[in-house]
Design an enzyme around this catalytic site. Sequence first.
Site, PDB file in Angstrom:
ATOM      1  N   ASP A  22       0.836  -1.204   0.000  1.00 41.05           N
ATOM      2  CA  ASP A  22       0.000   0.000   0.000  1.00 41.05           C
ATOM      3  C   ASP A  22       0.870   1.254   0.000  1.00 41.05           C
ATOM      4  O   ASP A  22       1.983   1.246   0.539  1.00 41.05           O
ATOM      5  CB  ASP A  22      -0.904  -0.042   1.246  1.00 41.05           C
ATOM      6  CG  ASP A  22      -2.054   0.940   1.156  1.00 41.05           C
ATOM      7  OD1 ASP A  22      -2.305   1.488   0.059  1.00 41.05           O
ATOM      8  OD2 ASP A  22      -2.698   1.171   2.190  1.00 41.05           O
ATOM      9  N   ASN A  70     -10.732  -2.894  -6.071  1.00 43.38           N
ATOM     10  CA  ASN A  70      -9.895  -1.981  -6.868  1.00 43.38           C
ATOM     11  C   ASN A  70     -10.508  -1.621  -8.230  1.00 43.38           C
ATOM     12  O   ASN A  70     -10.057  -0.681  -8.882  1.00 43.38           O
ATOM     13  CB  ASN A  70      -8.484  -2.542  -7.073  1.00 43.38           C
ATOM     14  CG  ASN A  70      -7.619  -2.453  -5.830  1.00 43.38           C
ATOM     15  OD1 ASN A  70      -6.707  -3.247  -5.629  1.00 43.38           O
ATOM     16  ND2 ASN A  70      -7.901  -1.486  -4.963  1.00 43.38           N
TER      17      ASN A  70
HETATM   18  C1  FPP Z   1      -1.778   0.101  -3.306  1.00 45.33           C
HETATM   19  O1  FPP Z   1      -1.334   1.423  -3.384  1.00 45.33           O
HETATM   20  C2  FPP Z   1      -1.244  -0.747  -4.350  1.00 45.33           C
HETATM   21  C3  FPP Z   1      -1.973  -1.391  -5.303  1.00 45.33           C
HETATM   22  C4  FPP Z   1      -3.446  -1.268  -5.389  1.00 45.33           C
HETATM   23  C5  FPP Z   1      -1.347  -2.232  -6.330  1.00 45.33           C
HETATM   24  C6  FPP Z   1      -0.055  -2.933  -6.017  1.00 45.33           C
HETATM   25  C7  FPP Z   1       0.622  -3.188  -7.292  1.00 45.33           C
HETATM   26  C8  FPP Z   1       1.957  -3.168  -7.534  1.00 45.33           C
HETATM   27  C9  FPP Z   1       2.943  -2.972  -6.468  1.00 45.33           C
HETATM   28  C10 FPP Z   1       2.504  -3.292  -8.912  1.00 45.33           C
HETATM   29  C11 FPP Z   1       2.257  -4.493  -9.712  1.00 45.33           C
HETATM   30  C12 FPP Z   1       2.223  -5.814  -9.026  1.00 45.33           C
HETATM   31  C13 FPP Z   1       2.914  -6.917  -9.416  1.00 45.33           C
HETATM   32  C14 FPP Z   1       2.666  -8.233  -8.739  1.00 45.33           C
HETATM   33  C15 FPP Z   1       3.923  -6.879 -10.476  1.00 45.33           C
HETATM   34  P1  FPP Z   1      -2.412   2.557  -3.459  1.00 45.33           P
HETATM   35  O2  FPP Z   1      -2.596   2.923  -4.889  1.00 45.33           O
HETATM   36  O3  FPP Z   1      -3.654   2.151  -2.755  1.00 45.33           O
HETATM   37  O4  FPP Z   1      -1.701   3.706  -2.695  1.00 45.33           O
HETATM   38  P2  FPP Z   1      -2.391   4.917  -1.905  1.00 45.33           P
HETATM   39  O5  FPP Z   1      -3.047   4.313  -0.697  1.00 45.33           O
HETATM   40  O6  FPP Z   1      -1.235   5.772  -1.552  1.00 45.33           O
HETATM   41  O7  FPP Z   1      -3.350   5.564  -2.836  1.00 45.33           O
END
Ligand code: FPP
Length: 242
Positions: A22, A70
């Site tokens: 996250d 998501n």
């Molecule tokens: C949360 O950050 C993260 C995600 C919803 C996606 C995680 C994906 C990756 C790390 C990249 C691709 C994955 C692989 C397996 C190659 P957020 O967007 O919720 O962050 P925020 O809370 O700051 O908005």
Amino acid sequence: MTSNLEKIDLLKVPKHIGIIMDGNGRWAKKRFMPRPMGHREGAKRVIDIVEAAYNINVKSLSLYAFSTENWKRPEDEINALEDLLIKYIKSQLDRIVKNGVRINLCGDYKAFPIPVQKEIERALKETEQNDKMILNIALNYGSHMEIINACKNISQDVLRDKISVSSIEERLFEKYLYTNDQAPIDLLIRPGGEKRISNFMLYQLAYAEFYFTDILWPDFTKEKFYEAIVEYQNRNRRYGGL
Ligand code: FPP
């Protein structure tokens, strides 16, 4: 300065680690970049942390990459995540295969576009014989749905006389989960500052130790990962005993 890696007792490494990745969006925002740039940096940490876990002989690593919630995100961000996943598989699959890592998909990946499904299926097929470490990628995953689906499939098997009601106990139930017969999660790591589980592997987390940190996922280095493991090893797990 000694690295946290040297402080780890390699005989007591958690068998199964879960990570709720996250903070990608906030990482990008702090740098006045679009959110997908945060995901791109986050994908680099996926590579680092898989390597780190592999090097200390973690048997299962479960990464939350995309939840059933998501889909509420803007389309361009969803597209960027799909592109990253394809890129990740294309660039890493050879190494993953060579190192004996098996990819296991947790979630309904059939909801993704065909090119994404194809890459996922290639990764599953090319790694199916591997057993050094299992990399569970939770994609379009939600724990409630996983448990409900397990109940449906168990009911079907009872109706078809494949199993009896009296044979339903923990070990059997676990076989109907995406994680099948893997060990339960010993350590859950959640960077990004939130202190919640967000529908991630509720069953598998029953006795897990929780490690929350304000560090955003793109800043979560191998060193921070080892630090979490050192802290885990300093905890006293009693499983309800004294
Ligand atoms: C949360 O950050 C993260 C995600 C919803 C996606 C995680 C994906 C990756 C790390 C990249 C691709 C994955 C692989 C397996 C190659 P957020 O967007 O919720 O962050 P925020 O809370 O700051 O908005």
